[in-house]
Design a protein around this motif. Structure first.
Motif, mmCIF file in Angstrom:
data_model
loop_
_atom_site.group_PDB
_atom_site.id
_atom_site.type_symbol
_atom_site.label_atom_id
_atom_site.label_comp_id
_atom_site.label_asym_id
_atom_site.label_seq_id
_atom_site.Cartn_x
_atom_site.Cartn_y
_atom_site.Cartn_z
ATOM 1 N N LEU A 257 21.944 -30.127 22.332
ATOM 2 C CA LEU A 257 21.033 -30.697 23.156
ATOM 3 C C LEU A 257 20.182 -29.545 22.815
ATOM 4 O O LEU A 257 18.908 -30.821 22.027
ATOM 5 C CB LEU A 257 20.940 -30.960 23.801
ATOM 6 C CG LEU A 257 21.620 -32.391 24.430
ATOM 7 C CD1 LEU A 257 22.011 -32.925 26.569
ATOM 8 C CD2 LEU A 257 21.051 -33.111 23.676
ATOM 9 N N LEU A 258 20.138 -28.511 22.603
ATOM 10 C CA LEU A 258 18.682 -27.559 23.517
ATOM 11 C C LEU A 258 18.053 -27.186 21.468
ATOM 12 O O LEU A 258 16.952 -27.633 21.425
ATOM 13 C CB LEU A 258 19.478 -26.515 23.176
ATOM 14 C CG LEU A 258 19.214 -26.555 24.702
ATOM 15 C CD1 LEU A 258 19.454 -25.400 25.007
ATOM 16 C CD2 LEU A 258 18.084 -27.064 25.936
ATOM 17 N N LYS A 259 19.154 -27.622 20.735
ATOM 18 C CA LYS A 259 18.937 -27.370 19.425
ATOM 19 C C LYS A 259 18.279 -28.687 18.191
ATOM 20 O O LYS A 259 17.730 -28.179 18.325
ATOM 21 C CB LYS A 259 20.541 -27.405 17.659
ATOM 22 C CG LYS A 259 21.282 -25.637 18.538
ATOM 23 C CD LYS A 259 22.356 -25.870 17.211
ATOM 24 C CE LYS A 259 22.855 -24.159 17.349
ATOM 25 N NZ LYS A 259 24.129 -24.787 16.253
ATOM 26 N N VAL A 260 18.863 -29.761 19.064
ATOM 27 C CA VAL A 260 17.945 -30.955 18.426
ATOM 28 C C VAL A 260 16.646 -30.906 19.294
ATOM 29 O O VAL A 260 15.613 -31.569 18.563
ATOM 30 C CB VAL A 260 18.732 -32.287 18.974
ATOM 31 C CG1 VAL A 260 18.483 -32.649 20.259
ATOM 32 C CG2 VAL A 260 18.207 -33.382 17.736
ATOM 33 N N ALA B 41 27.008 -37.519 23.418
ATOM 34 C CA ALA B 41 28.264 -37.643 22.988
ATOM 35 C C ALA B 41 28.857 -37.380 24.020
ATOM 36 O O ALA B 41 29.906 -37.776 24.891
ATOM 37 C CB ALA B 41 29.735 -38.012 22.111
ATOM 38 N N ASN B 42 28.440 -36.075 24.721
ATOM 39 C CA ASN B 42 28.605 -35.342 26.297
ATOM 40 C C ASN B 42 29.204 -36.001 26.975
ATOM 41 O O ASN B 42 27.595 -36.887 27.427
ATOM 42 C CB ASN B 42 28.475 -33.459 26.002
ATOM 43 C CG ASN B 42 29.073 -33.499 27.372
ATOM 44 O OD1 ASN B 42 30.039 -33.180 27.514
ATOM 45 N ND2 ASN B 42 27.668 -32.815 28.103
ATOM 46 N N GLU B 43 29.753 -36.165 27.463
ATOM 47 C CA GLU B 43 29.388 -37.099 29.578
ATOM 48 C C GLU B 43 29.952 -36.825 30.378
ATOM 49 O O GLU B 43 29.816 -36.225 31.278
ATOM 50 C CB GLU B 43 30.806 -38.336 29.094
ATOM 51 C CG GLU B 43 30.432 -38.791 28.254
ATOM 52 C CD GLU B 43 31.590 -39.998 27.881
ATOM 53 O OE1 GLU B 43 32.546 -40.241 29.380
ATOM 54 O OE2 GLU B 43 31.370 -41.188 27.265
ATOM 55 N N ALA B 44 30.260 -34.766 30.561
ATOM 56 C CA ALA B 44 30.555 -34.040 31.209
ATOM 57 C C ALA B 44 29.378 -33.260 31.773
ATOM 58 O O ALA B 44 28.603 -33.071 30.939
ATOM 59 C CB ALA B 44 31.577 -32.940 31.752
ATOM 60 N N GLN C 91 29.294 -29.612 31.204
ATOM 61 C CA GLN C 91 29.898 -29.052 29.731
ATOM 62 C C GLN C 91 28.923 -28.765 29.309
ATOM 63 O O GLN C 91 27.903 -29.433 28.920
ATOM 64 C CB GLN C 91 31.242 -29.949 29.449
ATOM 65 C CG GLN C 91 31.749 -29.289 28.308
ATOM 66 C CD GLN C 91 32.678 -30.616 27.132
ATOM 67 O OE1 GLN C 91 32.219 -32.181 27.394
ATOM 68 N NE2 GLN C 91 33.702 -30.446 26.950
ATOM 69 N N VAL C 92 28.645 -28.040 27.866
ATOM 70 C CA VAL C 92 27.547 -27.032 26.663
ATOM 71 C C VAL C 92 28.320 -28.167 25.611
ATOM 72 O O VAL C 92 29.603 -28.841 25.602
ATOM 73 C CB VAL C 92 28.098 -26.193 26.556
ATOM 74 C CG1 VAL C 92 27.030 -25.575 25.187
ATOM 75 C CG2 VAL C 92 27.529 -25.267 27.827
ATOM 76 N N PRO C 93 27.060 -29.637 26.646
ATOM 77 C CA PRO C 93 27.405 -30.423 24.219
ATOM 78 C C PRO C 93 27.291 -29.392 23.835
ATOM 79 O O PRO C 93 26.139 -28.559 23.204
ATOM 80 C CB PRO C 93 26.446 -31.524 25.334
ATOM 81 C CG PRO C 93 25.347 -30.850 26.119
ATOM 82 C CD PRO C 93 25.409 -29.393 26.352
ATOM 83 N N ALA C 94 28.489 -29.897 22.473
ATOM 84 C CA ALA C 94 28.426 -29.676 21.357
ATOM 85 C C ALA C 94 27.977 -30.361 20.423
ATOM 86 O O ALA C 94 28.003 -30.421 18.839
ATOM 87 C CB ALA C 94 30.008 -29.743 21.207
ATOM 88 N N ASP C 95 27.870 -31.696 20.387
ATOM 89 C CA ASP C 95 26.648 -32.453 19.431
ATOM 90 C C ASP C 95 25.587 -33.045 19.949
ATOM 91 O O ASP C 95 25.485 -32.926 21.279
ATOM 92 C CB ASP C 95 28.002 -33.764 19.418
ATOM 93 C CG ASP C 95 28.207 -34.592 20.116
ATOM 94 O OD1 ASP C 95 26.892 -35.574 19.846
ATOM 95 O OD2 ASP C 95 29.137 -34.499 20.821
ATOM 96 N N ALA C 96 24.792 -33.556 19.498
ATOM 97 C CA ALA C 96 23.350 -34.724 19.826
ATOM 98 C C ALA C 96 23.256 -34.665 18.682
ATOM 99 O O ALA C 96 22.809 -34.398 17.232
ATOM 100 C CB ALA C 96 22.531 -32.998 20.442
#
Length: 358
Positions: free
Chosen positions: A189-192, A223-226, A229-234
């Motif tokens: 998310l930070l990347k995007v 898609a991260n819901e937790a 958790q560090v998001p792995a996609d955005a």
């Protein structure tokens, strides 16, 4: 043309719920206008993607001197909007401004002049959903002209330019980790978000109306819901609008635009659509003549730029000058859409004057 005689068929057309999901009503709207034009013309019918359209002319198809273009489809509306009502000089209905009244005027002008002039009438039913199966389909089948008048609303001003559109998605991939140990992960998310910031720096949001490329960030998500958790996609959704002549986008393929945005943003880019802009030369004698015809009816005939897209872009892509020229009104696509009835008769006279000079 007498306005009171013009209105009954207009009310009939406005009552037809000719939205993209109602193919029978698209056919009804098209047939009503064809019946209004009447016999004595060649009628070429087309069907693409379930969307009917027609081309009317006298004799054999050829490169027409002027093509009159009208769309008969509308966006969805409330039930009451398909029961037209008149309040003074305003006619309220879905499609009154965009653009069934202008379409009927174009049809009437063609009926009056089409036998004696090298002109054609193009009727389509899918402009509101992209125009590919109407205007785009007919042009792919060889329909062409020197100059095109599209009856979208303009209050007798001449729209000679509109912006193109890109729809794109930025995709960022990271590495999931527990949020208590963010250094073990890579936050997508930070990347995007950084990617979006880079695009907006390149194409900043204007503080007021401006004729240049703009970007709307429509969505940023993962898609991260937790929570922990560090998001792995955005991904981020972008809507880019650009004028003719912007070499970053104008004349570029989706692959070229994706490569450009990837270079700007630093992330993977998927481009779904690249729609061309539209521009007609203001010095074109036909543009000037149409302005003069509007002024002869007491209107400014001024040149306008529109930020939204229209079927005019199909002609621009083929090197054909097209302008938007229609009746007045307000509330396009809204609950209070209406046509300004004081512009209908002058619009008819202006078109007649313009075409008679051919």
């Amino acid at each position: 043309m007498n306005l009171e005689e013009f209105l009954p068929p207009a009310l009939d057309l406005l009552a037809i719920r000719s939205t993209a999901d109602r193919p029978a009503d698209l056919h009804r709207a098209l047939d009503l206008v064809l019946d209004l034009v009447g016999p004595g013309f060649t009628v070429e019918r087309f069907d693409s993607g379930g969307k009917p359209s027609a081309l009317l002319h006298a004799g054999e198809r050829r490169p027409f001197r002027v093509l009159l273009n009208a769309h008969l489809d509308v966006v969805p509306g409330a039930d009451a909007q398909f029961t037209p009502r008149r309040e003074g000089d305003r006619l309220y209905a879905r499609g009154a401004q965009d653009m069934k009244l202008s379409a009927l005027v174009l049809a009437r002008v063609f009926r009056e002049l089409g036998r004696d002039l090298p002109i054609a009438l193009q009727l389509v039913t899918d402009e509101e959903v992209g125009g590919y199966h109407g205007t785009g389909h007919q042009l792919d089948r060889g329909v062409t002209a020197d100059f095109v008048v599209i009856g979208e609303h303009s209050a007798l001003r001449v729209v000679h330019e509109s912006r193109g559109m890109v729809t794109a998605r930025l995709h960022a991939t990271g590495l999931a980790a527990h949020s208590a140990y963010p250094w073990l992960g890579d936050n997508a998310l930070l990347k995007v978000t950084r990617a979006v910031d880079a695009v907006v720096r390149r194409y900043p949001v204007p503080a007021e109306e401006a004729w240049r490329t703009t970007v709307n960030v429509a969505r940023i998500g993962t898609a991260n819901e937790a929570l922990n958790q560090v998001p792995a996609d955005a991904e981020a959704w972008l809507d880019v609008r650009f004028p003719a002549g912007d070499t970053d986008f104008d004349g570029r393929s989706p692959e070229q635009v994706a490569a450009h945005l990837a270079a700007v943003s630093g992330v993977e880019v998927e481009v779904a659509r690249v729609e061309p802009p539209h521009r007609a030369d203001p010095a074109n004698p036909d543009v000037v003549a149409l302005q003069e015809a509007a002024r002869a009816q007491g209107f400014s005939g001024e040149l306008l730029r529109k930020h939204g897209a229209a079927d005019s872009r199909f002609y621009y892509g083929r090197g054909i000058d097209a302008v938007i020229f229609g009746v007045g009104g307000d509330g396009q696509h809204g609950p209070d859409e209406h046509a300004d009835l004081t512009t209908v008769v002058p619009y008819h006279r202006a078109l007649t004057g313009f075409l008679s000079r051919l």
